[in-house]
Write an enzyme that holds these catalytic residues in place. Structure first.
Site, PDB file in Angstrom:
ATOM      1  CB  SER A 271      29.620  22.003  88.092  1.00  0.00           C
ATOM      2  OG  SER A 271      29.454  22.005  86.703  1.00  0.00           O
TER       3      SER A 271
ATOM      4  CD  GLU B 190      28.239  20.180  73.465  1.00  0.00           C
ATOM      5  OE1 GLU B 190      27.682  20.658  74.474  1.00  0.00           O
ATOM      6  OE2 GLU B 190      28.117  19.002  73.109  1.00  0.00           O
ATOM      7  CG  HIS B 191      30.662  25.975  73.001  1.00  0.00           C
ATOM      8  ND1 HIS B 191      31.459  26.816  73.718  1.00  0.00           N
ATOM      9  CD2 HIS B 191      31.110  24.727  73.291  1.00  0.00           C
ATOM     10  CE1 HIS B 191      32.364  26.125  74.405  1.00  0.00           C
ATOM     11  NE2 HIS B 191      32.168  24.838  74.161  1.00  0.00           N
TER      12      HIS B 191
ATOM     13  CE1 TYR C 174      31.446  26.559  77.757  1.00  0.00           C
ATOM     14  CE2 TYR C 174      31.486  28.795  78.634  1.00  0.00           C
ATOM     15  CZ  TYR C 174      30.777  27.678  78.209  1.00  0.00           C
ATOM     16  OH  TYR C 174      29.401  27.697  78.219  1.00  0.00           O
TER      17      TYR C 174
ATOM     18  CG  ASP D 121      25.988  22.043  81.610  1.00  0.00           C
ATOM     19  OD1 ASP D 121      25.713  21.636  80.470  1.00  0.00           O
ATOM     20  OD2 ASP D 121      27.083  22.540  81.908  1.00  0.00           O
TER      21      ASP D 121
ATOM     22  CG  ASP E 277      24.643  26.888  76.797  1.00  0.00           C
ATOM     23  OD1 ASP E 277      25.663  27.335  76.239  1.00  0.00           O
ATOM     24  OD2 ASP E 277      24.656  26.294  77.903  1.00  0.00           O
TER      25      ASP E 277
ATOM     26  CG  LEU F 142      29.849  12.802  81.814  1.00  0.00           C
ATOM     27  CD1 LEU F 142      29.807  11.388  82.363  1.00  0.00           C
ATOM     28  CD2 LEU F 142      29.205  12.844  80.435  1.00  0.00           C
ATOM     29  CB  SER F 143      27.001  18.679  83.802  1.00  0.00           C
ATOM     30  OG  SER F 143      27.026  20.038  83.640  1.00  0.00           O
TER      31      SER F 143
ATOM     32  CD  GLU G  10      29.031  25.955  86.467  1.00  0.00           C
ATOM     33  OE1 GLU G  10      28.134  25.284  86.997  1.00  0.00           O
ATOM     34  OE2 GLU G  10      29.955  25.459  85.821  1.00  0.00           O
TER      35      GLU G  10
HETATM   36  C1  GLA Z   1      29.557  23.563  79.287  1.00  0.00           C
HETATM   37  C2  GLA Z   1      28.675  24.697  79.797  1.00  0.00           C
HETATM   38  C3  GLA Z   1      27.342  24.732  79.076  1.00  0.00           C
HETATM   39  C4  GLA Z   1      27.534  24.713  77.562  1.00  0.00           C
HETATM   40  C5  GLA Z   1      28.512  23.607  77.167  1.00  0.00           C
HETATM   41  C6  GLA Z   1      28.844  23.647  75.708  1.00  0.00           C
HETATM   42  O1  GLA Z   1      28.991  22.335  79.618  1.00  0.00           O
HETATM   43  O2  GLA Z   1      28.445  24.547  81.183  1.00  0.00           O
HETATM   44  O3  GLA Z   1      26.623  25.868  79.469  1.00  0.00           O
HETATM   45  O4  GLA Z   1      27.956  25.966  77.087  1.00  0.00           O
HETATM   46  O5  GLA Z   1      29.717  23.668  77.897  1.00  0.00           O
HETATM   47  O6  GLA Z   1      27.747  23.330  74.948  1.00  0.00           O
END
Ligand code: GLA
Length: 386
Positions: free
Chosen positions: A132, A35-36, A228, A176, A38, A129-130, A164
């Site tokens: 987007s 997580e975070h 974020y 994502d 990427d 859950l993305s 995005e």
């Molecule tokens: C969101 C962002 C991703 C990633 C996560 C954290 O989902 O869209 O790119 O940074 O947060 O892992």
């Protein structure tokens, strides 16, 4: 899927007065771990889920783009060549942002026809859950087919990310969109976010009789504002102070030096990223060598690191993880960007009901809003629907 598809087609016809040419779909994603990492050029290990966004499309001859969706009654109309990050806003910034971004990557000389597009989704919005990325990948694949730009899926992921970042204004990474475009059934996408090399790795949940339970806390988050971007800025400051291009270049052994150089808060942000990268590598190795029953501790360690070092959890997410673990889950953690959204709990099939009940009770006792709890299945990525 077929109900979603027929609903999408009939709504398309109703809104636009003619029928669609075809339907494309893109899934949401769950991040198993990483997580975070990427946007720090590190490692992630997400998978595509069986909740999808559908995009029905029909070309137009007049160079106009019209977008509608089941999110609102609004139909947004704009000449294709007027679309820039500055001329789009609201929910339509996702599909229109993709229409703009794809042209930044496509070969010159293509014939860009206008289009009508209708979007319908069963990926919950704001749940982490993305939803987007699901819109972006379905739209990117649809427009890639329409315009015959012939971009590969890794490039389409970058198209979604550019949309995005530029059109929606959320400074997110590539995870994502990669999960949504590269996912395969019963598999995770192990992605190196520096080289963008992706490896599809079997998860084996079904064979091990495991279910992936999602606990949507219904605490809403927005990545275009707030925490974020602040975390991203801390990571960049940490990398600069440590003299590296990105935190990807630091390893666990460098933390002794980092603690001397960085202020306490930046150090903890850096420690999360460095240890999380290692946990992704450890998870992939453990999965390969011992199978999914052995990855639980890594998931919990990831959650603790986000709670204590990166400080992106909320009490609802902590309680979901705690209640899941106290009632027999193999491992649990918050997933996604944080500040709300969902936790996941890897759970034996026979324990799913008791874990679900325990979490509901714990939320009730704490006076939290009732969570939405459901299971997801690692599924295939974006595709043109038959
Ligand atoms: C969101 C962002 C991703 C990633 C996560 C954290 O989902 O869209 O790119 O940074 O947060 O892992």
């Amino acid at each position: 899927m077929s109900d979603l598809r027929s609903h999408t087609l009939s709504e398309f016809a109703e809104r636009f007065g003619h029928s669609a040419m075809s339907v494309w779909s893109g899934p949401g994603r769950v991040n198993l771990i990483g997580e975070h990492t990427d946007y720090n050029e590190g490692f992630v290990f997400p998978f595509a889920i069986d909740r999808r966004t559908l995009a029905a499309l029909r070309p137009r001859k007049d160079g106009i783009a019209r977008v509608a969706s089941s999110f609102t009654d609004e139909v947004v109309e704009i000449p294709l060549h007027d679309i820039t990050p500055d001329t789009v806003s609201g929910w339509s910034a996702y599909p229109l942002g993709v229409a703009w971004a794809l042209r930044q990557f496509a070969p010159h000389g293509l014939d860009y026809s206008g289009f009508d597009i209708f979007i319908h989704s069963d990926v919950p919005v704001g749940a982490g859950l993305s939803s987007s990325a699901a819109i972006e990948s379905a739209t990117a694949l649809a427009l890639d087919d329409l315009w015959e730009s012939d971009l590969d899926r890794r490039t389409l992921a970058r198209v979604g990310q550019l949309a995005e970042n530029s059109a929606v204004g959320a400074p997110t990474g590539i995870m994502d969109q990669s999960a949504s475009l590269l996912g395969e059934a019963d598999s995770g996408v192990f992605l190196d976010c520096r080289s963008l090399k992706a490896e599809v790795i079997p998860l084996g949940f079904e064979a091990a009789d495991l279910e992936l339970v999602v606990i949507d806390t219904r605490v809403e988050h927005a990545h275009a504002t707030g925490g974020y971007a602040a975390r991203r800025a801390s990571c960049e400051a940490g990398a600069k102070a440590m003299g590296v291009r990105s935190l990807r270049d630091l390893h666990v052994a460098d933390l002794d030096r980092a603690v001397e150089i960085l202020d306490d808060e930046t150090f903890r942000r850096v420690r999360h990223i460095v240890t999380e990268n290692q946990r992704v590598l450890d998870t992939v190795r453990t999965l390969r060598e011992e199978g999914p029953l052995a990855i639980g501790e890594l998931l919990v360690a990831s959650h603790e690191s986000m709670r204590d070092d990166f400080e992106i959890s909320v009490p609802e997410l902590d309680l979901a993880v705690e209640a899941a673990m106290a009632n027999g889950s193999i491992g649990a953690r918050m997933t996604g960007g944080g500040f709300g959204g969902s936790a996941i709990a890897l759970t034996r099939t026979g324990d799913v009901d008791s874990v679900t009940t325990a979490i509901r009770l714990a939320f009730n006792d704490a006076g939290f809003r009732e969570p939405s709890i459901f299971t997801v299945v690692p599924s295939e990525g974006a595709r043109r629907a038959e």
